[in-house]
Each structure stands twice: as C-alpha cells, then as structure tokens.
Design a protein around this motif. Structure first.
Motif, PDB file in Angstrom:
ATOM      1  N   GLU A 525      -5.054  10.338  -2.447  1.00 28.85           N
ATOM      2  CA  GLU A 525      -3.703   9.920  -2.830  1.00 28.85           C
ATOM      3  C   GLU A 525      -2.800  11.130  -3.031  1.00 28.85           C
ATOM      4  O   GLU A 525      -1.625  11.115  -2.650  1.00 28.85           O
ATOM      5  CB  GLU A 525      -3.774   9.079  -4.103  1.00 28.85           C
ATOM      6  CG  GLU A 525      -2.437   8.510  -4.530  1.00 28.85           C
ATOM      7  CD  GLU A 525      -2.541   7.669  -5.796  1.00 28.85           C
ATOM      8  OE1 GLU A 525      -1.484   7.195  -6.267  1.00 28.85           O
ATOM      9  OE2 GLU A 525      -3.671   7.497  -6.307  1.00 28.85           O
ATOM     10  N   ARG A 528      -1.799  12.586   0.390  1.00 31.12           N
ATOM     11  CA  ARG A 528      -0.764  11.769   1.045  1.00 31.12           C
ATOM     12  C   ARG A 528       0.597  11.977   0.382  1.00 31.12           C
ATOM     13  O   ARG A 528       1.632  12.032   1.067  1.00 31.12           O
ATOM     14  CB  ARG A 528      -1.162  10.302   0.998  1.00 31.12           C
ATOM     15  CG  ARG A 528      -2.383   9.952   1.840  1.00 31.12           C
ATOM     16  CD  ARG A 528      -2.612   8.452   1.918  1.00 31.12           C
ATOM     17  NE  ARG A 528      -3.798   8.142   2.722  1.00 31.12           N
ATOM     18  CZ  ARG A 528      -4.997   7.872   2.213  1.00 31.12           C
ATOM     19  NH1 ARG A 528      -5.162   7.848   0.889  1.00 31.12           N
ATOM     20  NH2 ARG A 528      -6.023   7.615   3.005  1.00 31.12           N
ATOM     21  N   ALA A 529       0.615  12.064  -0.936  1.00 33.98           N
ATOM     22  CA  ALA A 529       1.893  12.274  -1.630  1.00 33.98           C
ATOM     23  C   ALA A 529       2.506  13.613  -1.252  1.00 33.98           C
ATOM     24  O   ALA A 529       3.717  13.726  -1.019  1.00 33.98           O
ATOM     25  CB  ALA A 529       1.682  12.190  -3.139  1.00 33.98           C
ATOM     26  N   SER A 533       6.438  14.396   0.387  1.00 29.98           N
ATOM     27  CA  SER A 533       7.445  14.759  -0.613  1.00 29.98           C
ATOM     28  C   SER A 533       7.372  16.250  -0.891  1.00 29.98           C
ATOM     29  O   SER A 533       6.286  16.852  -0.884  1.00 29.98           O
ATOM     30  CB  SER A 533       7.226  13.975  -1.911  1.00 29.98           C
ATOM     31  OG  SER A 533       8.161  14.369  -2.903  1.00 29.98           O
ATOM     32  N   VAL A 536       5.802  16.873  -6.207  1.00 30.23           N
ATOM     33  CA  VAL A 536       4.861  15.852  -6.668  1.00 30.23           C
ATOM     34  C   VAL A 536       4.374  16.260  -8.051  1.00 30.23           C
ATOM     35  O   VAL A 536       4.079  17.435  -8.298  1.00 30.23           O
ATOM     36  CB  VAL A 536       3.660  15.704  -5.711  1.00 30.23           C
ATOM     37  CG1 VAL A 536       2.646  14.695  -6.262  1.00 30.23           C
ATOM     38  CG2 VAL A 536       4.129  15.297  -4.325  1.00 30.23           C
ATOM     39  N   HIS A 538       1.316  15.606 -10.672  1.00 32.29           N
ATOM     40  CA  HIS A 538      -0.060  15.119 -10.694  1.00 32.29           C
ATOM     41  C   HIS A 538      -0.600  15.244 -12.113  1.00 32.29           C
ATOM     42  O   HIS A 538      -0.507  16.307 -12.727  1.00 32.29           O
ATOM     43  CB  HIS A 538      -0.920  15.935  -9.730  1.00 32.29           C
ATOM     44  CG  HIS A 538      -2.390  15.648  -9.831  1.00 32.29           C
ATOM     45  ND1 HIS A 538      -3.271  16.479 -10.495  1.00 32.29           N
ATOM     46  CD2 HIS A 538      -3.133  14.617  -9.357  1.00 32.29           C
ATOM     47  CE1 HIS A 538      -4.491  15.983 -10.418  1.00 32.29           C
ATOM     48  NE2 HIS A 538      -4.437  14.859  -9.733  1.00 32.29           N
ATOM     49  N   PRO A 673       7.646  11.657  -6.898  1.00 36.78           N
ATOM     50  CA  PRO A 673       6.404  10.877  -6.875  1.00 36.78           C
ATOM     51  C   PRO A 673       5.391  11.405  -7.891  1.00 36.78           C
ATOM     52  O   PRO A 673       5.265  12.617  -8.076  1.00 36.78           O
ATOM     53  CB  PRO A 673       5.896  11.058  -5.440  1.00 36.78           C
ATOM     54  CG  PRO A 673       7.105  11.409  -4.648  1.00 36.78           C
ATOM     55  CD  PRO A 673       7.991  12.187  -5.563  1.00 36.78           C
ATOM     56  N   VAL A 675       1.316  11.096  -9.230  1.00 41.72           N
ATOM     57  CA  VAL A 675      -0.051  10.688  -8.905  1.00 41.72           C
ATOM     58  C   VAL A 675      -0.885  10.854 -10.165  1.00 41.72           C
ATOM     59  O   VAL A 675      -1.060  11.980 -10.648  1.00 41.72           O
ATOM     60  CB  VAL A 675      -0.644  11.521  -7.760  1.00 41.72           C
ATOM     61  CG1 VAL A 675      -2.094  11.114  -7.496  1.00 41.72           C
ATOM     62  CG2 VAL A 675       0.197  11.370  -6.495  1.00 41.72           C
TER      63      VAL A 675
END
Length: 915
Positions: A525, A528-529, A533, A536, A538, A673, A675
C-alpha cells in the motif's frame, strides 16, 4: 508482567544507594512533549543546584548551552525547581536553572528557561537620543503610537467577538510616519502579513542592533524617547525609564569592552563571549544603553537582567521601563518556543507580562507590534466547545478565530514548510501509464525520437518535469551554511554531477509490479501511494519501519535515487539492517540509510546538484515526529521539484525537541495521502506499548521476564534498585550487559533524575575522579552537538583539543568550551526526549513519586518502547501511571501549521485536477 525480583536481587536495606544525598522537592510537571502548564509552575523551591556548566533538568533531548557563565549569572537564593528539573520538562531544549519570579509561568506553556540561541526582542536603544527636530519627531511618535494602539485594540476586539477577523486584517494600512533620526529599523513584515520566504528558516542571531531605515510598507515604528546616554532634548516627552549611567569615553574593542560593561553591572564576565556573539560588534554600547538586551544571551533570566540594569541605571530603574517590557516580550516568546510553541495567544502573552510586573502589558504589546518585533496572525478555531460560526452581513458564515503573536523566524519556518509541501504536491508527476510517453526519459527508440524533436522546439527554460529545479525555486533552502549547500556531498568527496543526468520515471506497471512483490500488504500500500503522490504520510510503530525500507528497496530497483533519513545514528543503523533484509543482493543498499543532519550537511547521502538541491528522486524521513520546524523547513526547501517525500513515524511518541508538531499537524490537516500500517509489534513489550497507545495500561504475560515491574517507596530506593538492575540483575538473568541497558527517567533534576542516577551508576560501573571536566575514560555520555540532537558515546580520553569520544564507532572531539557549556552529560541515564529515535536491548524506566505530574501517555509510550528485549519499570508513582495513560494524552502546543496546510489544500488539488 512480573513484579518479582530478577535473579540475584537483594533488598535495598542491604546495600547503600549512592548518589541520592541531594534530595529535591518536586516541581510541578512539565509537559513531556514540550509544554509546561501554567498552573504547573507553583512548585516548591529546590535545594539542588545544577553543577557548574549544567542547565536545568529538561526532558528535552538536548544539553543546550548552559555554561559556567549562565551558572555564574544565577541568583544566590535557592533555585526554583524549574519545569523539567525535578519533574521532567519534556520541552525540547535544556533551559537554565533559575530563581522564580512572579508570573513566571503565565504563558500557556509556562516558559521557564532560556532558549538556546534565543534572540532578544527588545528594540535597540543605542540610537534613542532625542533628535534635534523635537516637534517633528513628537508628532511622528504620536501618530505611530496611535497606530499601534488601534492595532492592539483591534486584536482585543477580535478576541472578544466585537469585530470580525476580516475587518481587522483587511483594513487599509494607515500612512506611515517618517522614521525618526537615529532610530534603527528591523525591517520586519507587517503584522498579519505572510512572513517573507526569501530568507532562511532559521536565521542566525542578528550580529548587531543597528540596522538601516525602515523599508517602504514596513510596520510603523514610533520613536521611543528615553534618557539614553545623552538625555532628552528640550521639550521632548519624558523618558519612560531612568537615564543610563554615563558611558565611558571609549570601550575596549571587542569582547574586552563587553567585559567592562558586565563588570560595571555586576554580571559575570564569563558572559562576555556569548554576549558579543549574540549582540554583535557594538555589544558593549548596546548593553550600556539597554541593559535588558542581556536577556538575548542564552541562560540569562529576567531577574538577573533586572539586577544588571539596576546596577547600570541606578535605583530609579523600575519594572515600567519600556526597554524592559520589550525585552520581556521577546524573551517570553523565545521560552514558549523552548516549550514547543511556535506562537502564543495574545491573551496569554498579556497575562505573562502582567505577572512579570510590567505595569501596562497592552502598551508593551502595542509597541512590539508597531516595531515589528512581534507578528500578528489569525488562526481558525475548531476546538470542541467553541461557539459555532455566525452569519455576517453578507450572509456568509464568519469563522471564529484566535489572535496569535509570534516571532518572525518561527512564522517563516511554518510558512516555508507549508509552501514547500504544497510545492512537492503541485510539481509531482504521477507514474506514466502504458499509453503515456515518459517525460523524464524515453522508454523506446520511437519515444526517444519524439522527445528529441520536442526538446528542439521547446523554449530555453527547462520544464519541471525534466527534473531541473526552476530558478524561482532555488532561493529557498540553500542558506544554511556552506556545509549544507555545496554541490557535491558524497562521503568520499566525489562530485554529484547532475547537469546531464535525466531522472528515471518508472511506469505505473513497474510500480504495480514492485508493490506486488512487497513483503507485506502495508508495504504494498505504501509503494502504491508513493507511486501516485509527491507527498505521503505513513504511520506505524517499530515493526512498521520495515515498510519504508521495502519502499526504498523497490524504488532503487526501479532506478530512482532513493534515500531514507532517520533522526539518530541508532535509527540509521536499524534502517540499514531493514534495507539489507529487503535487498540482500544489493551490497550498496545500506548507503541509502542516512541521518537527517548528515544528509543536510552533505556528510551522507547523494550530495547536491548545481542548484543546491538534494540530488534525489525519493526521500523517506523516518522518526518524522522528531522533526522541528526549522529543520523541516530546511529539509523541504532542499528538495527539488517533483521529488517524492514520505514522512513516516509513530504518532504516539513525543513530539520534536524544538518548536512545532509537524507530523501531528500534517496528519490532522489531511493534506496528503495517509497510509496506516497494519503490522503490529509482537511480544510482551509490543503488546504493552500498543495498549498504551490507545490509553490502556494492561498487564501482559511475560514468561521470559520481558516486562518486569519493580515497586519502590521513595526516590532513594528507586536509585538503589535502578543501579541494582543495570549492574547485576539484568546482566545475570537476561544476559544483557550493562553498557547495552539504557536508563530512562522523567527529567534531569530531582532525587531520581538523570544527574542523581548517573552519579550513582558511575560510582558503581566506572568510578573515577572525573579528571577530564568531570569525566573519565570509559564513561557513557550523551553529547548534544545541537539543540534537539543527542549522540550517545563513550569517553576515550582528553587532550588540549578537548574531550575525545567514541560515538557509534566514530571518533569525536568536543572542544573544552563546549564541555564546560554542558554539551556533554553522563549518559547511563537519559530523559525520554533524549532517548526518542533510539532503542537498546534492555531499558529501565524510572518513575519516582515526584515525577507523577510530568507523565503523559506520549511520555510513557516513548519510554516504554525503547527496550527491544527487556523492559524494567521502577514504579514509584502508583496510580498516577495508569491515570496519565488514560487521561493525559499529550501536552498541547500552539502552532499555525495545520491552518496553513488546510488553507493550501484547495491550491494543491487544482494542479492534479487539471492533469
């Protein structure tokens, strides 16, 4: 979870407890994360004085300058147990010990200490002589004072709800009076306006107070007429403070002249070097004319500056002197930054000034705002319990706001971070699909031909997609010194030539293949993020650190220049281990792990390109909660357009040692985004810490004595049991040697703080006379090369150059003056803030009874998660521990970054929509 003694434990009555003679009355709790509550300052005076060259206890991660000069400047009375001394001020810096004054903690965080590298906000008075044209200057003064009064009245009106914020901030600017002759200007931005972005985020202390005349459009600067060195002119307004003592005909040049002024005012001459460094070449004249500028020197308290001013200005010197009020405004904001705040509410600052015996706090703020020493901001209120927005005359809902006051350098840092993160989102180009032509490199001969034709027809300026930084973006992030901006920065001294290299742009299919090969769903995941973008966030605990490592390994396999930066060398080594496990076939994969400080200085990492930007395509920053504003601003400004940035960290740990809460604000603003890792921390310690993260302190099964609770009655017994655990019980029962076991406590001071524990542990583990400035070969130490950074090491010797250390295999020489200034402490025991970002095989957390008020969930979470295989808790706070975990998540900080990011959301979404 076991409460039994480990094998071989002996009862405390059978063994002396060294290092506990200096019992200290606990002070009120400081915020583990950087705050000290206002009510927490009503602590009983402490009988413990800091050792020469040592600063007050602060759970801060630093041993910032608090040298012999600061020690000598302290008052003779018993020093107050400053927040973080007996009760662990998790404030991010090491404030100096001091005697309490009335209203010392009126600011929301109760700033109690001098901020390392703080700048005085007091306006210069070296040119405050009355001008010849007294009538003209008096008129200018009245106009400017009226402007300042109106501005301060508007601030109060917005706070009380009588006026809307828009009416205040959008009102036409009044005409600016002519600047009076001899009055220096500071060139600060107008109140409420965005801070300028063409200056570095963390400017060095200004070398001198004399500056050019105000620029057009700058804030109004009313003349301040006081006695000064020449006295008021005929017909001029009465001075607000007593006339300065006649200055000598000439000062000795440089530091010697500063020593003369300090001696005349009864201040320690040892302060001369630092005063000259902070105040510049004319420091002697500046101190003679405005003695309260001494507050700009780290370690000096207002009470000490008051005594210095009385000695120079005479008995008529009083708390109403305007110069004193202005110096206190800046000093209080600096101390708020020490506690983690980037700004303060206007009401809190007024209250703090009142409790510091300033007779007219409103007038003091008016002058500070008019002088540009303080900036004014509005911040939307979104806290529970606040009144709902009301509809204004135009039918629109008026958002309630609070008025914040702050120093320009922290305002610039926050706005630089917000702008830089928005830039990364706006300039990012998503992974190319099968039908797209890669903009950064052809995938086939046909694509190469098409791209060459396009390049011939393109205008001269290179587009951002080509990986070259536009000229407009090269002004930021390259002014942190020669170390941080050299074009080449490889550790081996080679040059990073990026003039002709074209960045690689993997396709969406390649990113998807890398995600499919990831070692865990959360790692997939994250990959992919990052593919889609430019920014990100996390989140995850210790086990989740393997996911950024998987991302780095995947990105490097795709040809990207990818690096991971940790907060500490300990964290860098753990990242390198994770990288090796992810890419066992790549012998150079470990070089992708760096520290933030070494990356910025060029000692590690890819170096910099011709524009001064870091020559990389993807950067993962681990331990993101430890990023303070100024470091984050420098880091973000150093990234070229189109770079992928991943900020990764555990949101449950303590915030940064410096001001701000970047990671928490980024998550709260939902700016990019996010995660969230689904990889749990296993084992008894992981289970215990995971429960603490959600506010539950539960008992866990620990069949291998992974978690042991050791109850104690008082601080003396806590010290005894700690020494017993480190030196005997843990090595014998678990096989972890003493030098691999870390003691963590709430603060430096107190009967069971780091000073007392380190004294006892040294006596047991490495006794010696301390012939090298209190240190002996073999001593474990904590070296603070800069505020907010702690480097563990071991003393190997000393010579004329200074104290020699072995820090994680690297030889380090600490100059004698830094050793005397407190840059090196014994390191068997650390505070939780110092330990953040590091882990050891075993950890012993000491919680004496006087530390109960300093506990929060974040502090407990951070301290308990430092042990990899074993955790011993020396428990003397009884029910205060589960109560802190359940009810006190963290001490809040006042910042503006969340609001700035939310305001940028609309802008950052527009380019992606257009694409």
């Amino acid at each position: 979870m076991s409460t039994d003694r480990l094998a071989g434990d002996t009862p405390p009555e059978q063994e002396a407890a060294p290092g506990t003679a200096d019992a200290q009355t606990p002070a009120a709790a400081a915020a583990p994360g950087g705050n000290t509550e206002a009510a927490a300052a009503a602590a009983a005076p402490s009988g413990e004085a800091a050792a020469p060259g040592e600063t007050v206890a602060s759970d801060d991660g630093t041993t910032a300058p608090g040298d012999g000069s600061a020690e000598a400047a302290r008052t003779d009375g018993p020093a107050e147990a400053a927040p973080g001394d007996a009760t662990a001020a998790d404030d991010g810096r090491t404030p100096p010990q001091d005697a309490a004054g009335p209203g010392e903690d009126a600011v929301a965080s109760g700033p109690e200490a001098a901020a390392p590298g703080s700048e005085a906000a007091a306006p210069s008075s070296e040119a405050r002589t009355a001008p010849a044209g007294a009538a003209r200057d008096t008129a200018a003064s009245g106009s400017a004072q009226a402007t300042a009064a109106a501005l301060a009245a508007a601030v109060r009106a917005v706070e009380s709800g009588e006026r809307s914020a828009a009416s205040f901030f959008n009102a036409p600017r009044p005409a600016k009076p002519a600047a009076p002759a001899g009055r220096p200007a500071q060139g600060a931005p107008s109140p409420g306006s965005p801070a300028p972005q063409d200056r570095p985020a963390g400017p060095a202390p200004e070398p001198a107070r004399q500056q050019p005349a105000p620029e057009a459009g700058g804030p109004a600067r009313p003349p301040v007429v006081d006695g000064g060195a020449t006295g008021p002119a005929a017909g001029a307004a009465a001075p607000t403070g007593p006339a300065a003592a006649p200055a000598p005909a000439a000062y000795a040049p440089g530091v010697e002249g500063v020593r003369q002024v300090l001696a005349a005012g009864g201040a320690p001459e040892a302060l001369a070097d630092r005063a000259a460094e902070v105040l510049g070449e004319r420091a002697a004249e500046a101190l003679r004319e405005d003695p309260w500028q001494l507050l700009a020197v780290p370690g000096v308290r207002p009470e000490q500056a008051d005594g210095f001013a009385r000695a120079l200005l005479g008995p008529a010197c009083g708390p109403g002197d305007e110069r004193r009020a202005q110096a206190l405004v800046g000093w209080l904001l600096e101390q708020a930054a020490v506690a983690g705040h980037s700004a303060l509410e206007a009401s809190a600052l007024r209250a703090a000034l009142a409790q510091r015996a300033v007779p007219d706090p409103d007038d003091a703020l008016q002058t500070a705002i008019a002088d540009g020493a303080v900036l004014v901001f509005q911040d939307a209120i979104e806290e529970p319990g606040r009144p709902r927005p009301v509809t204004d005359e135009d039918g629109e809902e008026a958002q309630p706001v609070r008025i914040l006051l702050g120093l320009d350098r922290f305002a610039m840092a926050e706005e630089s971070v917000a702008d830089g993160l928005a830039r990364l989102l706006n300039t990012f180009e998503a992974a190319a699909g099968p039908e797209d032509h890669p903009a950064d490199g052809p995938a086939s001969d046909e694509d190469a031909t098409a791209e060459d034709a396009t390049a011939e027809a393109a205008p001269a300026p290179a587009p951002a997609a080509d990986g070259e930084r536009p000229a407009a973006d090269t002004d930021n992030g390259t002014e942190a010194g020669a170390e941080a901006i050299r074009p080449s920065g490889h550790a081996d001294g080679t040059t990073a030539d990026t003039s002709t290299a074209r960045p690689v742009r993997p396709s969406a299919a390649e990113w998807e293949a890398a995600a499919a090969a990831a070692p865990s769903p959360s790692a997939a995941e994250l990959i992919r993020a990052a593919a889609h973008s430019g920014l990100v966030a996390h989140t995850g605990a210790e086990a989740a650190r393997a996911e950024p490592a998987a991302l780095l390994a995947a990105a490097r396999s795709l040809g990207l220049r990818a690096f991971g930066a940790a907060h500490t060398e300990n964290g860098r080594r753990r990242l390198a281990t994770d990288l090796t496990e992810c890419a066992p076939g790549d012998p150079a994969i470990g070089t992708a792990a760096v520290t933030v400080s070494a990356l910025l200085s060029g000692q590690q990492g890819p170096g910099r390109d011709a524009d001064g930007a870091l020559a990389l395509d993807l950067l993962v920053v681990l331990d993101a909660p430890q990023l303070d504003l100024e470091t984050a601003a420098l880091l973000v400004e150093s990234l070229p357009d189109g770079t992928r940035l991943v900020l990764s960290g555990d949101p449950g740990v303590l915030w940064s040692a410096g001001p701000g809460r970047l990671f928490a604000d980024l998550l709260a603003a939902r700016f990019c985004p996010q995660v969230a890792s689904r990889t749990p921390d296993f084992g008894p310690i992981g289970e215990l810490v995971s429960g603490i993260g959600i506010g539950e302190l539960s008992q866990v099964e620990a069949p291998g004595k992974e978690v042991v609770i050791v109850p104690v009655r008082d601080a003396k017994e806590a010290v005894h049991r700690t020494v017993q655990l480190v030196a005997d019980s843990v090595p014998r029962a678990l096989g972890v040697p003493a030098d691999r076991t870390q003691v963590i406590t709430v603060g430096h001071g107190g009967a069971a703080g780091t000073r007392a524990l380190n004294a006892a542990l040294k006596e047991r583990l490495n006794p010696g006379p301390g012939r090298f400035g209190g240190f002996d070969p073999g001593d474990r130490v904590a070296y603070a090369p800069a505020p907010g950074r702690t480097v563990p090491g071991t003393v190997t010797g000393a010579d004329a150059a200074g104290l020699r250390l072995d820090c994680d295999g690297a030889a380090v020489v600490v100059p004698r003056e830094q050793v005397g200034a407190g840059a090196v402490r014994h390191g068997w025991a650390l505070t939780a803030h110092q330990a953040a970002g590091m882990r050891w095989p075993a950890a012993v957390v000491v919680l004496p009874g006087d530390a109960a008020g300093g506990l929060t969930r974040a502090w407990v979470y951070t301290a308990f998660s430092r042990g990899e295989r074993h955790l011993s808790v020396v428990q003397g706070v009884d029910q205060a521990l589960p109560r802190a975990v359940a009810e006190v998540p963290v001490k809040e900080r006042t910042t503006r970054l969340r609001t700035l990011l939310q305001q940028s959301v609309q802008t950052t979404q527009e380019p992606s929509t257009a694409d």
